[in-house]
Design a protein around this motif. Structure first.
Motif: not given
Length: 979
Positions: A144-149, A153-156
């Motif tokens: 999931s972290g690799s899909m965000l930048d 405002d990114s969040r899991i």
């Protein structure tokens, strides 16, 4: 929209660069005028662009967008996947139109269920193919972290019960914190159910024979009740007792006695009323019982190993006698013996799977093997191209050894629908092996049948090779019903046409015949044509009575097969028995060929032998005793980690009655068997294993530091070998890891640099999946720590709107200008070179362009004005004067003669050309002659004017006045020509 710099302090370079450009403009720049101005300006812009690039000029736009990735735990302990799907759908309703979401599932590994999107599908279903036997939250979070930048405002959002057993979610949380990605946690604990499990089984790692010990069992339960605890040693029950079970951990100790030497596996099972989960009710452990060596004797017929057993007893070697049908089906069982002896055992009694286990036990774990001959052994036993033949020092192939009667063989194979799958593949393998055994002068035919016969290979000699026959056999497919009589009758009809010394038919089927043909007439035809038939019944559904009666009346053999893997051995055995060339039935005295350390056993001579089964020694084998043929009678070799011996005569007294009566018989046989024992010395290594999730970690400690290369070989019940190279982390310390996907018991041996065992084999247990363990209830603490570590929140299942409730934090979307600035600087650098190096006549180019424009503006069809051409010549004259260094002047004055002509023409209203045309050829109107040049001065040739010609100067450069006069004359000539 804004601008920022990564290194703003580099902008200070603009001050000295600006001073440098001012200085260059005021100094002698080797250029003048506009070219100097342009060069300074271009260089200034280039330096400005380079400074901006070095300072990291970036523009940015401010975004107000959220990106949320849902990580759903889909391991076996998460039984309520529908609730997770519903939570995702309800929470997504609260997002803004520009917000993006994605969904990831995790088990042992992770997979993307839904890639980044702004509109979630209405019917979201989590169905990625995962290994759900483990929980690896770290894998899901890292994916999931690799899909965000950092542009949004990114969040899991992590949806789990928190019962991770592979990886570390806190380690992943630390990495996500560095990326400024918070993790919100939705805990969804599984509903508690009545469950009891075996958590641990402990026994001592090493025991001595007759030593008493305790088996300790840890049982965990979620409810109270009475249960029954059962204990097994190598699948044999050794204890059973009733126990009172309470919620939580319960420990029990059961006393045992080490009776048999070797490696043993123990299993503990708990049975309790009300238990809802049976997958976690068993646990395993291994131990090795030290004691005298132990040998397993496999008897082809009950009691035929009496002489062998007596010889071992006199040599104080412990043994166990069994029937081939009860050979173990687990690899670990064979590791309990130091050596295995086959005494006149046929291959069909053993089966391919057991053969493969024995071969692996010899090759990998150093177990010894010996085969004693007889009419059901070696080639006569159907061991051609089997795992047992691979480990023996002799081969069943007799190519070129002796004259063998020609054989006509027809294979009748049932290909009905019930033969699909492994049966059909094994039947084809059996037919192929049989063809490979036959000689070039033999004749073979293959007939497949269902309700009708189909000749796959019509009877033909193998003189032209076996490849075509084998390829046609491989094309057989299963389909249809079963009717035996048409196939048997067709096979007999074709066999009657075959010319061979021996004729044989092998019929194999697994079903009942649909028709009842006249088998009695068929049998009479076979007897008249000296044709024999053997039959093979596969499974209980076969027409057993019919097949047995056919084999008896056709003087063949009947085989009943419940293990289809033995079919190839039966076919090979039948082909070998029909040739009868394997048995050498005549007396002889064996000759000592290469005794080695066994020479002392035979130095006083050996008894006579009356028969044996012919074989061929393999390359690398040591032939100790031979026959006159010569064929090996006694041979041995090293096979992998183990040793094997081949005795091609029997030990029952039929062919070896003198040997059995020989006083040295017991000592010779005992030494032959002892030579096969594992060659382990005192092991300098201590091996330990640990199970961490789905990985087995090996730790090896050596008594002395060294540089040995060690390798661990692990074998499971599926007979697949896994090799792990151990890494030396410190002097005398080695480690390695192996990922495992299946629970169960495994055998492990440690190999040294030479490839030989460095320590006795041991066992390791991979328990049932940790997903089936009873939770200890501490999962919420780890989830709370994860949320606090990353700056996330603990969400509630009843409030899905919390996911998108907060306003999106503004974030900058940066645009890097480095490449654009560098490209612009390169283009201007080329322009700077052009300005400094190319001296183009910019004024002339401008004038030419203006003239072209004026010409386009003239009336259509109008003639060019007479003065236009003269103007161009005057401009050319001026440029020529400037080129040769003369001073610039206005339009040149007409020459005196030209002026006089123009004046006269003007007075008469005619042009000078017209006036000149009316002059007489000679008269007083001619102009006065020019004075003669001084003596010795250079003379100039006067230009000759006329239509289509221009005057050409032949003299060296003249003073400015003379050049002006020459130009005037040229202009006048041009004007006359234009008339």
């Amino acid at each position: 929209m804004g601008v920022q710099f990564n290194h703003p302090w580099l902008l200070l370079l603009l001050l000295p660069l600006a001073l440098l450009m001012v200085y260059a403009y005021k100094s002698d720049f080797r250029l003048a005028g506009r070219r100097k101005t342009w060069a300074i300006a271009i260089r200034s812009v280039i330096l400005l662009l380079l400074v901006l690039m070095l300072s990291g000029l970036q523009s940015y736009t401010v975004l107000h967008q959220k990106k949320v990735v849902y990580v759903v735990d889909r391991s076996m302990s998460m039984t309520d996947t529908e609730s997770a799907e519903a939570f995702i759908g309800q929470s997504a309703k609260g997002k803004e139109a520009k917000d993006a979401i994605a969904v990831v599932s995790t088990g042992l590994d992770a997979a993307v269920e839904q890639k980044e999107t702004r509109e979630l599908p209405g019917s979201l279903r989590l169905n990625a193919d995962l290994k759900r036997e483990y929980t690896n939250l770290e894998a899901g979070m890292m994916l999931s972290g690799s899909m965000l930048d950092s542009r949004s405002d990114s969040r899991i959002v992590l949806i789990t019960d928190g019962e991770e057993n592979v990886g570390s979610m806190l380690s992943a949380g630390r990495l996500l914190k560095d990326q400024d990605i918070p993790v919100d946690v939705l805990e969804m604990p599984s509903s508690e159910q009545q469950d009891v499990s075996v958590e641990e089984v402990n026994v001592p790692e090493k025991l001595y024979q007759a030593e008493s010990y305790y088996i300790e069992v840890l049982v965990r339960s979620t409810y109270k009740g009475k249960g029954e605890l059962r204990l097994y040693e190598d699948n044999a029950e050794i204890g059973r007792e009733s126990v009172d079970v309470t919620p939580g951990d319960n420990r029990y100790a059961v006393k045992g006695l080490a009776k048999k030497t070797g490696l043993h596996r123990y299993r503990a099972e708990i049975f309790m009323d009300g238990d809802r989960q049976s997958a976690n009710n068993a646990g395993y452990a291994f131990t090795r019982v030290e004691g005298p060596p132990k040998v397993l004797i496999v008897e082809g017929e009950k009691g035929n190993a009496a002489n062998l057993a007596s010889a071992l007893s006199s040599g104080l070697v412990q043994y166990e006698r069994i029937d081939p049908s009860v050979l173990p089906l687990e690899p670990a069982k064979y590791a309990a013996y130091d050596s295995i002896i086959f005494n006149n055992v046929s291959g069909d009694q053993v089966g391919e799977r057991r053969m493969a286990m024995i071969e692996q036990a010899v090759r990998t774990y150093g177990v010894g093997f010996m085969m004693a001959g007889g009419e059901d052994s070696y080639g006569m036993g159907g061991y051609f191209k089997t795992p047992i033949e691979k480990l023996l020092p002799v081969s069943m192939e007799l190519e070129g050894k002796r004259e063998i009667p020609s054989l006509g063989l027809i294979l009748v194979i049932d290909r009905s629908g019930s033969m699909s799958g492994d049966k059909m593949e094994l039947a084809k393998e059996a037919a192929i092996r049989t063809v490979e055994m036959l000689r070039s002068k033999d004749t073979v035919g293959v007939l497949a049948f269902d309700s009708q016969p189909w000749w796959v290979v019509t009877p033909q000699p193998l003189a032209n090779g076996k490849e075509d026959v084998i390829s046609q056999i491989q094309s057989i497919q299963s389909d249809g019903g079963t009717d035996i009589y048409p196939a048997a009758a067709s096979a007999v009809d074709e066999m009657l046409k075959v010319k061979a010394q021996r004729k044989h038919i092998i019929l194999m089927t697994d079903g009942q015949s649909a028709g009842n043909g006249g088998y009695s007439d068929l049998i009479e035809q076979m007897k008249g044509g000296k044709i024999t038939m053997s039959t093979v019944a596969v499974g209980m559904d076969a027409d057993v009575n019919l097949l047995q009666s056919l084999a008896d009346e056709a003087k063949g053999r009947y085989y009943f097969v419940d293990d289809a893997s033995s079919i190839p051995s039966i076919f090979s055995r039948e082909a070998a028995m029909m040739s009868k060339s394997y048995i050498v039935d005549k007396p002889f005295v064996p000759a000592l060929q290469n005794g080695g350390d066994w020479t002392s056993l035979f130095e006083n001579g050996v008894p006579q032998v009356y028969g044996y089964v012919a074989t061929t020694p393999k390359q690398g084998a040591q032939t100790v005793l031979t026959s006159p043929e010569p064929d090996p009678l006694l041979a041995r070799w090293q096979y992998g980690s183990g040793r094997t011996v081949a005795w091609t005569s029997d030990l029952m007294g039929k062919w070896s009655k003198d040997w059995v009566a020989w006083p040295a018989f017991s000592n010779v046989v005992t030494q032959m068997v002892k030579w096969t024992f594992p060659q382990f010395t005192a092991s300098p290594y201590e091996v330990s294993t640990q199970i961490e999730g789905n990985r087995v970690r090996f730790e090896v400690k050596a008594d002395t530091a060294g540089t040995d290369q060690l390798q661990a070989v692990i074998t499971g019940d599926d007979l697949q070998e896994h090799k792990v190279d151990l890494v030396q982390e410190a002097p005398g310390s080695y480690t390695g890891e192996l990922p495992v996907d299946q629970s169960g018991s495994y055998l492990m041996t440690l190999l040294g640099g030479s490839g030989k065992p460095a320590a006795p084999g041991t066992g390791l247990v991979v328990p049932y999946s940790p997903e089936y363990r009873i939770a200890d209830g501490n999962a919420d603490q780890g989830l709370q720590r994860l949320a606090e570590l990353t700056g996330g929140r603990m969400l509630s299942k009843d409030h899905p709107e919390q996911v998108f409730a907060a306003k999106a934090k503004p974030s900058r979307q940066l645009h890097d200008w480095s490449y654009a600035l560098l490209a612009a600087a390169l283009v201007l650098w080329v322009a700077d070179i052009a300005v400094r190096r190319l001296a183009l006549p910019w004024g002339a180019i401008a004038a030419r362009a203006a003239a072209i424009l004026r010409r386009r503006q003239a009336p259509a069809g109008g003639a060019e004005a007479p003065d236009a051409g003269l103007g161009r010549l005057a401009a050319r004259k001026q440029r020529t004067t400037a080129f040769y260094g003369g001073r610039s002047a206005g339009p040149p004055a007409p020459a005196p003669q030209a002026r006089a002509e123009r004046g006269a023409a003007g007075a008469s209203g005619r042009s000078p050309q017209e006036a000149g045309a009316e002059r007489p050829a000679s008269g007083a109107s001619r102009p006065a002659a020019s004075p003669s040049p001084p003596r010795g001065a250079p003379t100039a040739r006067q230009p000759e004017a006329g239509p289509g010609k221009e005057a050409v100067a032949q003299s060296p450069p003249q003073p400015e006045e003379e050049r002006s006069a020459a130009m005037d004359r040229l202009l006048a000539a041009r004007k006359r020509n234009s008339r």
